[in-house]
Scaffold this motif. Structure first.
Motif, PDB file in Angstrom:
ATOM      1  N   ALA A   1       0.834  -1.207   0.000  1.00 36.97           N
ATOM      2  CA  ALA A   1       0.000   0.000   0.000  1.00 36.97           C
ATOM      3  C   ALA A   1       0.868   1.257   0.000  1.00 36.97           C
ATOM      4  CB  ALA A   1      -0.937  -0.006   1.202  1.00 36.97           C
ATOM      5  N   LEU A   2       1.911   1.258   0.818  1.00 34.12           N
ATOM      6  CA  LEU A   2       2.840   2.394   0.825  1.00 34.12           C
ATOM      7  C   LEU A   2       3.450   2.594  -0.561  1.00 34.12           C
ATOM      8  CD1 LEU A   2       4.863   1.774   4.141  1.00 34.12           C
ATOM      9  CD2 LEU A   2       3.037   3.448   3.800  1.00 34.12           C
TER      10      LEU A   2
ATOM     11  N   ASP B   1      -6.511   0.756   3.893  1.00 35.21           N
ATOM     12  CA  ASP B   1      -7.235   1.968   4.300  1.00 35.21           C
ATOM     13  C   ASP B   1      -6.259   3.144   4.370  1.00 35.21           C
ATOM     14  OD1 ASP B   1      -8.714   3.917   5.629  1.00 35.21           O
ATOM     15  OD2 ASP B   1      -9.043   2.725   7.449  1.00 35.21           O
ATOM     16  N   VAL B   2      -6.551   4.210   3.624  1.00 40.88           N
ATOM     17  CA  VAL B   2      -5.686   5.406   3.644  1.00 40.88           C
ATOM     18  C   VAL B   2      -6.341   6.593   4.343  1.00 40.88           C
ATOM     19  CG1 VAL B   2      -4.506   4.742   1.506  1.00 40.88           C
ATOM     20  CG2 VAL B   2      -6.505   6.237   1.394  1.00 40.88           C
ATOM     21  N   ASN B   3      -7.478   6.365   4.990  1.00 39.27           N
ATOM     22  CA  ASN B   3      -8.226   7.488   5.562  1.00 39.27           C
ATOM     23  C   ASN B   3      -7.481   8.223   6.670  1.00 39.27           C
ATOM     24  OD1 ASN B   3     -10.508   7.283   3.900  1.00 39.27           O
ATOM     25  ND2 ASN B   3     -11.329   5.619   5.140  1.00 39.27           N
ATOM     26  N   HIS B   4      -6.497   7.568   7.267  1.00 36.70           N
ATOM     27  CA  HIS B   4      -5.727   8.192   8.354  1.00 36.70           C
ATOM     28  C   HIS B   4      -4.263   8.359   7.961  1.00 36.70           C
ATOM     29  CE1 HIS B   4      -9.332   7.256  10.675  1.00 36.70           C
ATOM     30  NE2 HIS B   4      -9.255   6.053  10.134  1.00 36.70           N
TER      31      HIS B   4
ATOM     32  N   THR C   1     -18.052  -1.506   6.275  1.00 39.11           N
ATOM     33  CA  THR C   1     -18.457  -2.641   5.440  1.00 39.11           C
ATOM     34  C   THR C   1     -17.258  -3.525   5.116  1.00 39.11           C
ATOM     35  OG1 THR C   1     -20.210  -1.303   4.469  1.00 39.11           O
ATOM     36  CG2 THR C   1     -19.585  -3.269   3.267  1.00 39.11           C
ATOM     37  N   LYS C   2     -16.124  -2.887   4.806  1.00 39.68           N
ATOM     38  CA  LYS C   2     -14.906  -3.635   4.453  1.00 39.68           C
ATOM     39  C   LYS C   2     -14.358  -4.391   5.668  1.00 39.68           C
ATOM     40  CE  LYS C   2     -14.385  -2.054   0.153  1.00 39.68           C
ATOM     41  NZ  LYS C   2     -14.483  -2.942  -1.018  1.00 39.68           N
ATOM     42  N   LEU C   3     -14.336  -3.742   6.845  1.00 39.08           N
ATOM     43  CA  LEU C   3     -13.844  -4.390   8.065  1.00 39.08           C
ATOM     44  C   LEU C   3     -14.686  -5.610   8.399  1.00 39.08           C
ATOM     45  CD1 LEU C   3     -12.241  -1.657   8.440  1.00 39.08           C
ATOM     46  CD2 LEU C   3     -12.617  -1.959  10.891  1.00 39.08           C
TER      47      LEU C   3
ATOM     48  N   ILE D   1      -3.225   1.570   6.686  1.00 37.12           N
ATOM     49  CA  ILE D   1      -3.662   0.454   7.536  1.00 37.12           C
ATOM     50  C   ILE D   1      -4.103  -0.697   6.639  1.00 37.12           C
ATOM     51  CG2 ILE D   1      -5.302  -0.334   9.299  1.00 37.12           C
ATOM     52  CD1 ILE D   1      -5.749   2.662  10.000  1.00 37.12           C
ATOM     53  N   ILE D   2      -3.712  -1.898   7.026  1.00 37.10           N
ATOM     54  CA  ILE D   2      -4.316  -3.108   6.462  1.00 37.10           C
ATOM     55  C   ILE D   2      -5.206  -3.698   7.548  1.00 37.10           C
ATOM     56  CG2 ILE D   2      -3.944  -5.405   5.509  1.00 37.10           C
ATOM     57  CD1 ILE D   2      -2.942  -3.131   3.673  1.00 37.10           C
TER      58      ILE D   2
END
Length: 331
Positions: free
Chosen positions: A164-165, A195-198, A311-313, A183-184
């Motif tokens: 992801a990075l 997840d890139v929200n943070h 939903t993804k979690l 985050i994975i």
């Protein structure tokens, strides 16, 4: 005074990931440039000759940090007094095999190896499971090594984290070291949620959210996620072999941060036993954002989870519960 050597076990050491991993450990990539190591390498009897060849190469490399090499097909000999265990060996899915067949083979392997670690390893051994299905293999290992603390049994999702990075770096043009706190979530499978929200990018004008720098939510919510989820398959298609180099490098990253700590303000992804954080069911090994200090990991708390992410979690948690039930039916 010189540090005492750390004993590091690598199972499946004659395989592709093992062959890439053991020189990294011997060179200090995993535990640092001043930490001597003794390598314990395990593989199955048909690979004994190949395993001995790997041992010869390690000796021929004259790594200053490498203070000994044990190469064996005996699981108890391999596990004796080890401080760190990297479980790379497993039964791969072959053409025509059902998921349950693969699960059954791996349950048998991980019951046996868990029993050997329970009996022979150092009592504070840190365990990293790499072999797929990694989350559920780690769960089986936990069940059959009850004296090893739950927090000392983890699985590898750092490979997905690093993928992801890499994707964000490629997309934005910033160095991968300038991207942090992706985050994975969940399973090391195609249901995982990158997840890139943070996440942030360190720019010349300070930290900025990844979403702001990328400025393309359609890509971040679609192709970015599927690229990370399916990267392993893409590499197999391109290379005709699995992603051994990046898996080995990520295993080193995982252990190094766990043992030596994560940089302040930075978290990484690790598959760990769920305590119910973020409404993830307890009793499964699930990838969370964690920070590490003093040899311990802690789940990052208080992050906001939007509806798309929820939903993804939940979807990846559902898959892990299904895997757990399947694995337990094989016991």
């Amino acid at each position: 005074m010189a540090k005492q050597p750390v004993r590091v076990l690598v199972t499946g050491a004659a395989g592709q990931i093992g062959y890439a991993l053991v020189p990294m450990i011997a060179r200090g990539v995993m535990l640092g440039p001043d930490q001597p190591v003794i390598l314990h390498m395990l593989d199955i009897p048909p690979a004994a000759e190949s395993l001995n060849g790997v041992k010869m190469e390690l000796i021929d490399s004259a790594f200053p940090l490498l203070k000994g090499v044990i190469a064996t097909t005996d699981v108890e000999e391999a596990c004796k007094d080890v401080n760190i265990a990297v479980m790379v060996g497993g039964f791969p899915r072959k053409e025509g095999m059902e998921r349950k067949d693969v699960m059954s083979k791996n349950v048998s392997i991980y019951k046996s190896q868990a029993s050997a670690l329970e009996k022979c390893a150092a009592k504070d051994v840190k365990v990293l499971v790499v072999a797929n299905p990694a989350n559920t293999n780690a769960l089986i290992l936990k069940e059959f090594a009850p004296s090893i603390p739950d927090k000392n049994i983890t699985c590898l999702t750092r490979l997905d984290h690093n993928r992801a990075l890499g994707q964000i770096s490629e997309r934005t043009g910033f160095q991968v070291s300038d991207v942090k706190n992706v985050i994975i979530w969940g399973n090391h499978s195609s249901t995982q949620y990158p997840d890139v929200n943070h996440a942030v990018v360190i720019t010349p004008k300070g930290e900025k959210p990844v979403r702001e720098v990328v400025n393309d939510d359609e890509w971040l919510n679609g192709p970015f996620i599927t690229t990370v989820q399916q990267r392993g398959a893409a590499i197999i298609k391109a290379r005709k072999l699995s992603s051994a180099l990046s898996a080995a490098s990520s295993a080193c990253d995982h252990i190094r941060d766990w043992v030596l700590g994560t940089p302040k303000g930075t978290w990484v992804s690790m598959g760990v036993l769920s305590d119910g954080s973020y409404k993830v069911p307890k009793g499964v090994i699930y990838s969370f954002p964690v920070t590490c200090a003093n040899g311990e990991w802690s789940i990052v708390q208080g992050l906001l989870i939007d509806g798309f992410s929820r939903t993804k979690l939940d979807a990846t948690a559902d898959e892990l519960i299904e895997e757990k039930e399947m694995a337990y039916s094989c016991l």
